[in-house]
Write a protein that holds these residues in place. Structure first.
Motif, PDB file in Angstrom:
ATOM      1  N   GLN A   1     -82.597   1.234-121.496  1.00  0.00           N
ATOM      2  CA  GLN A   1     -83.357   0.755-120.343  1.00  0.00           C
ATOM      3  C   GLN A   1     -83.648   1.889-119.382  1.00  0.00           C
ATOM      4  O   GLN A   1     -82.804   2.757-119.142  1.00  0.00           O
ATOM      5  CB  GLN A   1     -82.593  -0.331-119.591  1.00  0.00           C
ATOM      6  CG  GLN A   1     -82.662  -1.710-120.210  1.00  0.00           C
ATOM      7  CD  GLN A   1     -82.162  -2.776-119.254  1.00  0.00           C
ATOM      8  OE1 GLN A   1     -81.119  -2.626-118.639  1.00  0.00           O
ATOM      9  NE2 GLN A   1     -82.918  -3.858-119.133  1.00  0.00           N
ATOM     10  N   LEU A   2     -84.846   1.870-118.835  1.00  0.00           N
ATOM     11  CA  LEU A   2     -85.225   2.666-117.671  1.00  0.00           C
ATOM     12  C   LEU A   2     -85.779   1.660-116.668  1.00  0.00           C
ATOM     13  O   LEU A   2     -86.731   0.938-116.985  1.00  0.00           O
ATOM     14  CB  LEU A   2     -86.282   3.705-118.019  1.00  0.00           C
ATOM     15  CG  LEU A   2     -85.841   4.916-118.843  1.00  0.00           C
ATOM     16  CD1 LEU A   2     -87.039   5.714-119.310  1.00  0.00           C
ATOM     17  CD2 LEU A   2     -84.899   5.798-118.040  1.00  0.00           C
ATOM     18  N   VAL A   3     -85.193   1.617-115.496  1.00  0.00           N
ATOM     19  CA  VAL A   3     -85.590   0.625-114.500  1.00  0.00           C
ATOM     20  C   VAL A   3     -86.017   1.339-113.233  1.00  0.00           C
ATOM     21  O   VAL A   3     -85.202   2.007-112.575  1.00  0.00           O
ATOM     22  CB  VAL A   3     -84.445  -0.353-114.201  1.00  0.00           C
ATOM     23  CG1 VAL A   3     -84.883  -1.370-113.153  1.00  0.00           C
ATOM     24  CG2 VAL A   3     -83.997  -1.060-115.486  1.00  0.00           C
ATOM     25  N   GLU A   4     -87.295   1.173-112.897  1.00  0.00           N
ATOM     26  CA  GLU A   4     -87.820   1.770-111.674  1.00  0.00           C
ATOM     27  C   GLU A   4     -87.626   0.810-110.503  1.00  0.00           C
ATOM     28  O   GLU A   4     -87.679  -0.409-110.673  1.00  0.00           O
ATOM     29  CB  GLU A   4     -89.319   2.081-111.810  1.00  0.00           C
ATOM     30  CG  GLU A   4     -89.684   3.017-112.936  1.00  0.00           C
ATOM     31  CD  GLU A   4     -90.051   2.283-114.210  1.00  0.00           C
ATOM     32  OE1 GLU A   4     -90.777   2.867-115.053  1.00  0.00           O
ATOM     33  OE2 GLU A   4     -89.635   1.110-114.371  1.00  0.00           O
ATOM     34  N   SER A   5     -87.436   1.375-109.336  1.00  0.00           N
ATOM     35  CA  SER A   5     -87.345   0.581-108.116  1.00  0.00           C
ATOM     36  C   SER A   5     -87.800   1.434-106.945  1.00  0.00           C
ATOM     37  O   SER A   5     -87.971   2.652-107.078  1.00  0.00           O
ATOM     38  CB  SER A   5     -85.921   0.084-107.894  1.00  0.00           C
ATOM     39  OG  SER A   5     -85.031   1.173-107.745  1.00  0.00           O
ATOM     40  N   GLY A   6     -88.008   0.786-105.801  1.00  0.00           N
ATOM     41  CA  GLY A   6     -88.361   1.507-104.586  1.00  0.00           C
ATOM     42  C   GLY A   6     -89.823   1.434-104.202  1.00  0.00           C
ATOM     43  O   GLY A   6     -90.214   1.960-103.162  1.00  0.00           O
ATOM     44  N   GLY A   7     -90.632   0.807-105.041  1.00  0.00           N
ATOM     45  CA  GLY A   7     -92.037   0.675-104.693  1.00  0.00           C
ATOM     46  C   GLY A   7     -92.234  -0.318-103.567  1.00  0.00           C
ATOM     47  O   GLY A   7     -91.304  -0.995-103.127  1.00  0.00           O
ATOM     48  N   GLY A   8     -93.459  -0.390-103.080  1.00  0.00           N
ATOM     49  CA  GLY A   8     -93.763  -1.324-102.010  1.00  0.00           C
ATOM     50  C   GLY A   8     -95.062  -0.980-101.335  1.00  0.00           C
ATOM     51  O   GLY A   8     -95.866  -0.201-101.859  1.00  0.00           O
ATOM     52  N   LEU A   9     -95.261  -1.575-100.169  1.00  0.00           N
ATOM     53  CA  LEU A   9     -96.464  -1.359 -99.371  1.00  0.00           C
ATOM     54  C   LEU A   9     -96.135  -0.424 -98.217  1.00  0.00           C
ATOM     55  O   LEU A   9     -95.152  -0.654 -97.494  1.00  0.00           O
ATOM     56  CB  LEU A   9     -96.972  -2.702 -98.838  1.00  0.00           C
ATOM     57  CG  LEU A   9     -98.145  -2.664 -97.868  1.00  0.00           C
ATOM     58  CD1 LEU A   9     -99.395  -2.129 -98.559  1.00  0.00           C
ATOM     59  CD2 LEU A   9     -98.399  -4.058 -97.302  1.00  0.00           C
ATOM     60  N   VAL A  10     -96.957   0.598 -98.043  1.00  0.00           N
ATOM     61  CA  VAL A  10     -96.716   1.577 -96.985  1.00  0.00           C
ATOM     62  C   VAL A  10     -98.063   2.004 -96.418  1.00  0.00           C
ATOM     63  O   VAL A  10     -99.085   1.950 -97.116  1.00  0.00           O
ATOM     64  CB  VAL A  10     -95.924   2.786 -97.534  1.00  0.00           C
ATOM     65  CG1 VAL A  10     -96.705   3.543 -98.582  1.00  0.00           C
ATOM     66  CG2 VAL A  10     -95.443   3.695 -96.427  1.00  0.00           C
ATOM     67  N   GLN A  11     -98.077   2.415 -95.171  1.00  0.00           N
ATOM     68  CA  GLN A  11     -99.312   2.882 -94.556  1.00  0.00           C
ATOM     69  C   GLN A  11     -99.592   4.338 -94.929  1.00  0.00           C
ATOM     70  O   GLN A  11     -98.670   5.084 -95.295  1.00  0.00           O
ATOM     71  CB  GLN A  11     -99.226   2.748 -93.036  1.00  0.00           C
ATOM     72  CG  GLN A  11     -99.219   1.311 -92.557  1.00  0.00           C
ATOM     73  CD  GLN A  11     -99.255   1.225 -91.040  1.00  0.00           C
ATOM     74  OE1 GLN A  11     -98.782   2.114 -90.339  1.00  0.00           O
ATOM     75  NE2 GLN A  11     -99.823   0.145 -90.521  1.00  0.00           N
ATOM     76  N   THR A  12    -100.836   4.731 -94.812  1.00  0.00           N
ATOM     77  CA  THR A  12    -101.210   6.119 -95.033  1.00  0.00           C
ATOM     78  C   THR A  12    -100.345   7.046 -94.181  1.00  0.00           C
ATOM     79  O   THR A  12    -100.123   6.791 -92.992  1.00  0.00           O
ATOM     80  CB  THR A  12    -102.691   6.331 -94.671  1.00  0.00           C
ATOM     81  OG1 THR A  12    -103.497   5.548 -95.568  1.00  0.00           O
ATOM     82  CG2 THR A  12    -103.085   7.788 -94.815  1.00  0.00           C
ATOM     83  N   GLY A  13     -99.849   8.087 -94.821  1.00  0.00           N
ATOM     84  CA  GLY A  13     -98.981   9.032 -94.145  1.00  0.00           C
ATOM     85  C   GLY A  13     -97.514   8.704 -94.257  1.00  0.00           C
ATOM     86  O   GLY A  13     -96.662   9.522 -93.871  1.00  0.00           O
ATOM     87  N   GLY A  14     -97.203   7.532 -94.769  1.00  0.00           N
ATOM     88  CA  GLY A  14     -95.815   7.120 -94.895  1.00  0.00           C
ATOM     89  C   GLY A  14     -95.119   7.707 -96.110  1.00  0.00           C
ATOM     90  O   GLY A  14     -95.694   8.516 -96.846  1.00  0.00           O
ATOM     91  N   SER A  15     -93.872   7.278 -96.311  1.00  0.00           N
ATOM     92  CA  SER A  15     -93.046   7.804 -97.388  1.00  0.00           C
ATOM     93  C   SER A  15     -92.367   6.670 -98.151  1.00  0.00           C
ATOM     94  O   SER A  15     -92.109   5.598 -97.596  1.00  0.00           O
ATOM     95  CB  SER A  15     -91.951   8.727 -96.831  1.00  0.00           C
ATOM     96  OG  SER A  15     -92.498   9.850 -96.186  1.00  0.00           O
TER      97      SER A  15
END
Length: 120
Positions: free
Chosen positions: A3-17
């Protein structure tokens, strides 16, 4: 089970991290380089970064160079992608993949992806 499980994505504004994580299990993690890829709607999947087995060397696509940083913690069997100064064109599904070495086109194992959306 591999398994490879990605996490941490989401919605962010321009210039964000955002910081993405890729957690591995079921295989000998430090035998493999790990690449980060992304696929935007209607576009082909592109490799944006890769880190070697020991974490001593990494490469980046021109589109993310200077903004994204890849790292790995072999003790935690995890690879990270720190994404700064995000732009709307960074919006995509982000995947990690294990491969025998950076620069090798064949990817052995894939994760399921995590969505990153950058609003303008």
């Amino acid at each position: 089970e591999v398994q490879l499980v990605e996490s941490g994505g989401g919605l962010v504004q321009t210039g964000g991290s955002l910081r993405l994580s890729c957690a591995a299990s079921g295989f000998t993690f430090d035998d493999y380089a790990i690449g980060w890829f992304r696929q935007a709607p209607g576009k082909e999947r592109e490799e944006i970064s890769c880190i070697n087995r020991r974490g001593s060397s990494a490469n980046y696509a021109d589109s993310v160079k200077g903004r994204f940083t890849i790292s790995r913690d072999n003790a935690k069997i995890t690879v990270y992608l720190q994404m700064n100064s995000l732009k709307p064109e960074d919006t995509a599904v982000y995947f990690c993949a294990a491969k025998s070495g950076c620069g090798v086109p064949a990817n052995v194992y894939w994760g399921q992806g995590t969505q990153v959306t950058v609003s303008s």
